[in-house]
Scaffold this motif. Structure first.
Motif, PDB file in Angstrom:
ATOM      1  N   PHE A  77       2.979  -4.852   9.072  1.00 47.73           N
ATOM      2  CA  PHE A  77       3.504  -4.724  10.422  1.00 47.73           C
ATOM      3  C   PHE A  77       4.081  -3.334  10.684  1.00 47.73           C
ATOM      4  CE2 PHE A  77       7.178  -4.836  13.250  1.00 47.73           C
ATOM      5  CZ  PHE A  77       6.576  -5.270  14.428  1.00 47.73           C
ATOM      6  N   GLU A  78       4.791  -2.775   9.718  1.00 49.03           N
ATOM      7  CA  GLU A  78       5.453  -1.483   9.916  1.00 49.03           C
ATOM      8  C   GLU A  78       4.447  -0.391  10.288  1.00 49.03           C
ATOM      9  OE1 GLU A  78       5.886  -3.343   7.084  1.00 49.03           O
ATOM     10  OE2 GLU A  78       7.857  -4.181   7.577  1.00 49.03           O
ATOM     11  N   TYR A  79       3.322  -0.367   9.605  1.00 53.34           N
ATOM     12  CA  TYR A  79       2.290   0.633   9.886  1.00 53.34           C
ATOM     13  C   TYR A  79       1.676   0.396  11.272  1.00 53.34           C
ATOM     14  CZ  TYR A  79      -2.021   3.385   9.098  1.00 53.34           C
ATOM     15  OH  TYR A  79      -3.067   4.275   9.196  1.00 53.34           O
ATOM     16  N   GLY A  96      -2.224   7.907   3.807  1.00 56.07           N
ATOM     17  CA  GLY A  96      -1.022   8.721   3.986  1.00 56.07           C
ATOM     18  C   GLY A  96       0.096   8.256   3.081  1.00 56.07           C
ATOM     19  N   GLY A  97       1.162   7.764   3.701  1.00 56.19           N
ATOM     20  CA  GLY A  97       2.343   7.334   2.968  1.00 56.19           C
ATOM     21  C   GLY A  97       2.191   5.949   2.374  1.00 56.19           C
ATOM     22  N   ASN A 102      -1.667   1.600   4.501  1.00 57.89           N
ATOM     23  CA  ASN A 102      -2.822   0.940   3.885  1.00 57.89           C
ATOM     24  C   ASN A 102      -3.608   0.178   4.946  1.00 57.89           C
ATOM     25  OD1 ASN A 102      -2.161   1.827   1.292  1.00 57.89           O
ATOM     26  ND2 ASN A 102      -0.821   0.077   0.952  1.00 57.89           N
ATOM     27  N   GLU A 103      -4.918   0.290   4.852  1.00 58.57           N
ATOM     28  CA  GLU A 103      -5.796  -0.356   5.830  1.00 58.57           C
ATOM     29  C   GLU A 103      -7.142  -0.664   5.188  1.00 58.57           C
ATOM     30  OE1 GLU A 103      -5.456   2.853   8.659  1.00 58.57           O
ATOM     31  OE2 GLU A 103      -7.371   3.708   8.053  1.00 58.57           O
ATOM     32  N   TYR A 104      -7.847  -1.564   5.818  1.00 57.39           N
ATOM     33  CA  TYR A 104      -9.225  -1.847   5.418  1.00 57.39           C
ATOM     34  C   TYR A 104     -10.155  -1.080   6.338  1.00 57.39           C
ATOM     35  CZ  TYR A 104      -7.810  -5.739   2.428  1.00 57.39           C
ATOM     36  OH  TYR A 104      -7.260  -6.498   1.426  1.00 57.39           O
ATOM     37  N   TRP A 105     -11.262  -0.598   5.799  1.00 59.55           N
ATOM     38  CA  TRP A 105     -12.282   0.060   6.609  1.00 59.55           C
ATOM     39  C   TRP A 105     -13.479  -0.877   6.688  1.00 59.55           C
ATOM     40  CZ3 TRP A 105     -12.373   5.733   4.373  1.00 59.55           C
ATOM     41  CH2 TRP A 105     -11.140   6.350   4.670  1.00 59.55           C
ATOM     42  N   ILE A 106     -13.608  -1.523   7.838  1.00 54.13           N
ATOM     43  CA  ILE A 106     -14.702  -2.466   8.053  1.00 54.13           C
ATOM     44  C   ILE A 106     -15.763  -1.755   8.889  1.00 54.13           C
ATOM     45  CG2 ILE A 106     -15.331  -4.744   8.938  1.00 54.13           C
ATOM     46  CD1 ILE A 106     -13.061  -4.793   6.767  1.00 54.13           C
TER      47      ILE A 106
END
Length: 113
Positions: free
Chosen positions: A41-43, A80-81, A85-89
């Protein structure tokens, strides 16, 4: 099992999500080869406040659950920091991704004028 992910969106994209019954994200535009749900959520809130709101005058954070077995074929990317964090779909996988959303897409934060 499921994994909870987040996606910052603007009002136009949120309207398309609503049109789907809060069950799917709209197809990517031709200049958007990747759909990138984020892991916390923070990102998502940071993107909404720092990028979407200044660009569109509005921003929303959506939260949704995805079948973890389906998601396992994609890896988490750090951009980045510590929280970034993310997924690349790939855009061509988005329809299949939508089919693995469990339940509805929920709006959990909004910033509007």
């Amino acid at each position: 099992m499921k994994i909870t992910l987040f996606r910052p969106v603007n009002a136009q994209e949120l309207a398309l999500i609503e049109k789907s019954g809060f069950r799917a994200f709209p197809p990517r535009l031709t200049d958007q080869p990747i759909f990138y749900p984020v892991c916390n959520f923070e990102y998502a809130r940071q993107i909404t406040v720092e990028w979407n709101f200044p660009a569109y005058g509005n921003g929303y954070v959506t939260e949704f659950d995805v079948d973890s077995n389906f998601l396992a074929k994609y890896q988490v990317e750090n951009v980045g920091g510590v929280i970034h964090n993310e997924y690349w779909i790939p855009a061509e996988d988005l329809e299949q991704f939508n089919q693995h959303i469990i339940g509805q897409i929920r709006v959990v934060f909004k910033k509007e004028d």
